[in-house]
Design a protein around this motif. Structure first.
Motif, PDB file in Angstrom:
ATOM      1  N   LEU A  59      -9.454 -24.470  -2.511  1.00 44.10           N
ATOM      2  CA  LEU A  59      -9.388 -23.788  -3.815  1.00 44.10           C
ATOM      3  C   LEU A  59      -8.195 -24.210  -4.672  1.00 44.10           C
ATOM      4  O   LEU A  59      -8.348 -24.404  -5.881  1.00 44.10           O
ATOM      5  CB  LEU A  59      -9.381 -22.269  -3.625  1.00 44.10           C
ATOM      6  N   PRO A  60      -6.997 -24.352  -4.107  1.00 43.93           N
ATOM      7  CA  PRO A  60      -5.882 -24.811  -4.952  1.00 43.93           C
ATOM      8  C   PRO A  60      -6.148 -26.162  -5.612  1.00 43.93           C
ATOM      9  O   PRO A  60      -5.753 -26.379  -6.760  1.00 43.93           O
ATOM     10  CB  PRO A  60      -4.699 -24.891  -3.984  1.00 43.93           C
ATOM     11  N   LEU A  61      -6.840 -27.058  -4.921  1.00 41.08           N
ATOM     12  CA  LEU A  61      -7.181 -28.337  -5.525  1.00 41.08           C
ATOM     13  C   LEU A  61      -8.157 -28.147  -6.677  1.00 41.08           C
ATOM     14  O   LEU A  61      -8.052 -28.815  -7.705  1.00 41.08           O
ATOM     15  CB  LEU A  61      -7.770 -29.292  -4.489  1.00 41.08           C
ATOM     16  N   GLY A  62      -9.110 -27.229  -6.529  1.00 41.46           N
ATOM     17  CA  GLY A  62     -10.049 -26.950  -7.614  1.00 41.46           C
ATOM     18  C   GLY A  62      -9.339 -26.481  -8.872  1.00 41.46           C
ATOM     19  O   GLY A  62      -9.638 -26.930  -9.984  1.00 41.46           O
TER      20      GLY A  62
ATOM     21  N   ALA B 151       0.148 -31.552  -6.327  1.00 44.75           N
ATOM     22  CA  ALA B 151       0.469 -30.170  -5.948  1.00 44.75           C
ATOM     23  C   ALA B 151      -0.769 -29.429  -5.452  1.00 44.75           C
ATOM     24  O   ALA B 151      -0.689 -28.625  -4.517  1.00 44.75           O
ATOM     25  CB  ALA B 151       1.087 -29.437  -7.133  1.00 44.75           C
ATOM     26  N   GLY B 152      -1.923 -29.705  -6.049  1.00 44.76           N
ATOM     27  CA  GLY B 152      -3.158 -29.080  -5.593  1.00 44.76           C
ATOM     28  C   GLY B 152      -3.539 -29.514  -4.189  1.00 44.76           C
ATOM     29  O   GLY B 152      -3.942 -28.699  -3.366  1.00 44.76           O
ATOM     30  N   VAL B 153      -3.404 -30.806  -3.922  1.00 44.87           N
ATOM     31  CA  VAL B 153      -3.689 -31.315  -2.576  1.00 44.87           C
ATOM     32  C   VAL B 153      -2.691 -30.749  -1.572  1.00 44.87           C
ATOM     33  O   VAL B 153      -3.065 -30.310  -0.479  1.00 44.87           O
ATOM     34  CB  VAL B 153      -3.681 -32.858  -2.554  1.00 44.87           C
ATOM     35  N   TRP B 154      -1.423 -30.735  -1.943  1.00 44.31           N
ATOM     36  CA  TRP B 154      -0.373 -30.219  -1.051  1.00 44.31           C
ATOM     37  C   TRP B 154      -0.611 -28.741  -0.731  1.00 44.31           C
ATOM     38  O   TRP B 154      -0.494 -28.315   0.414  1.00 44.31           O
ATOM     39  CB  TRP B 154       0.985 -30.399  -1.715  1.00 44.31           C
TER      40      TRP B 154
ATOM     41  N   TRP C 292      -3.789 -28.525   1.606  1.00 43.71           N
ATOM     42  CA  TRP C 292      -3.706 -29.142   2.927  1.00 43.71           C
ATOM     43  C   TRP C 292      -3.073 -28.231   3.972  1.00 43.71           C
ATOM     44  O   TRP C 292      -3.386 -28.332   5.159  1.00 43.71           O
ATOM     45  CB  TRP C 292      -2.968 -30.475   2.848  1.00 43.71           C
ATOM     46  N   GLY C 293      -2.205 -27.334   3.551  1.00 46.38           N
ATOM     47  CA  GLY C 293      -1.569 -26.416   4.497  1.00 46.38           C
ATOM     48  C   GLY C 293      -2.572 -25.615   5.300  1.00 46.38           C
ATOM     49  O   GLY C 293      -2.360 -25.328   6.481  1.00 46.38           O
ATOM     50  N   THR C 294      -3.700 -25.266   4.702  1.00 43.91           N
ATOM     51  CA  THR C 294      -4.756 -24.541   5.397  1.00 43.91           C
ATOM     52  C   THR C 294      -5.884 -25.465   5.820  1.00 43.91           C
ATOM     53  O   THR C 294      -6.436 -25.323   6.906  1.00 43.91           O
ATOM     54  CB  THR C 294      -5.324 -23.431   4.484  1.00 43.91           C
TER      55      THR C 294
END
Length: 141
Positions: free
Chosen positions: A99-102, A11-14, A17-19
């Motif tokens: 940042l979401p992946l972090g 979910a973090g990668v997804w 990746w959008g940005t």
């Protein structure tokens, strides 16, 4: 617990990746700078000055308002294809996009430590996530 940790990381990668795809795969996209003129309703706008071949100047592009965007400053950006939406580019843009992946790495470290009892792996995940968040914070300032 392994499946939950993997799902959190996916979910973090997804979410990133959008940005990140526009910033990391910028070849052939319109790149330039935008000078932020006004911010309202979660969006900042300003004129776009192209720096890449084939890009055209625009009087108004939109950049998502965040703590990293200030009125009156100029930012390197890449335009999303077919829109007037801009995404920060360069090292700051790459780190900000991930940042979401972090956050997912930090959350997954808790799941791995508590649910799987793999403390070394949890430390690696947690320190990686914390390092990514810290690097992004420093880069966008």
């Amino acid at each position: 617990m392994g499946a939950v940790a993997a799902l959190i990381l996916f979910a973090g990668v997804w979410g990133s990746w959008g940005t990140a795809q526009y910033v990391m795969l910028a070849k052939g996209r319109e790149a330039g700078t935008v000078r932020v003129g006004s911010c309202a309703g979660g969006m900042c706008t300003g004129p776009f000055t192209p720096t890449s071949v084939g890009a055209r100047a625009r009087t108004r592009v939109e950049l998502t308002e965040s703590v990293a965007v200030r009125r009156g400053r100029t930012y390197d950006v890449v335009l999303k294809p077919g829109t007037s939406d801009a995404v920060r580019s360069g090292p700051a843009g790459i780190l900000y996009a991930w940042l979401p992946l972090g956050g997912a790495l930090l959350l997954a470290s808790v799941v791995v430590a508590g649910g799987m009892r793999l403390t070394r792996v949890a430390w690696v995940l947690g320190l990686s996530g914390g390092g990514l968040l810290t690097a992004a914070f420093v880069a966008v300032q």
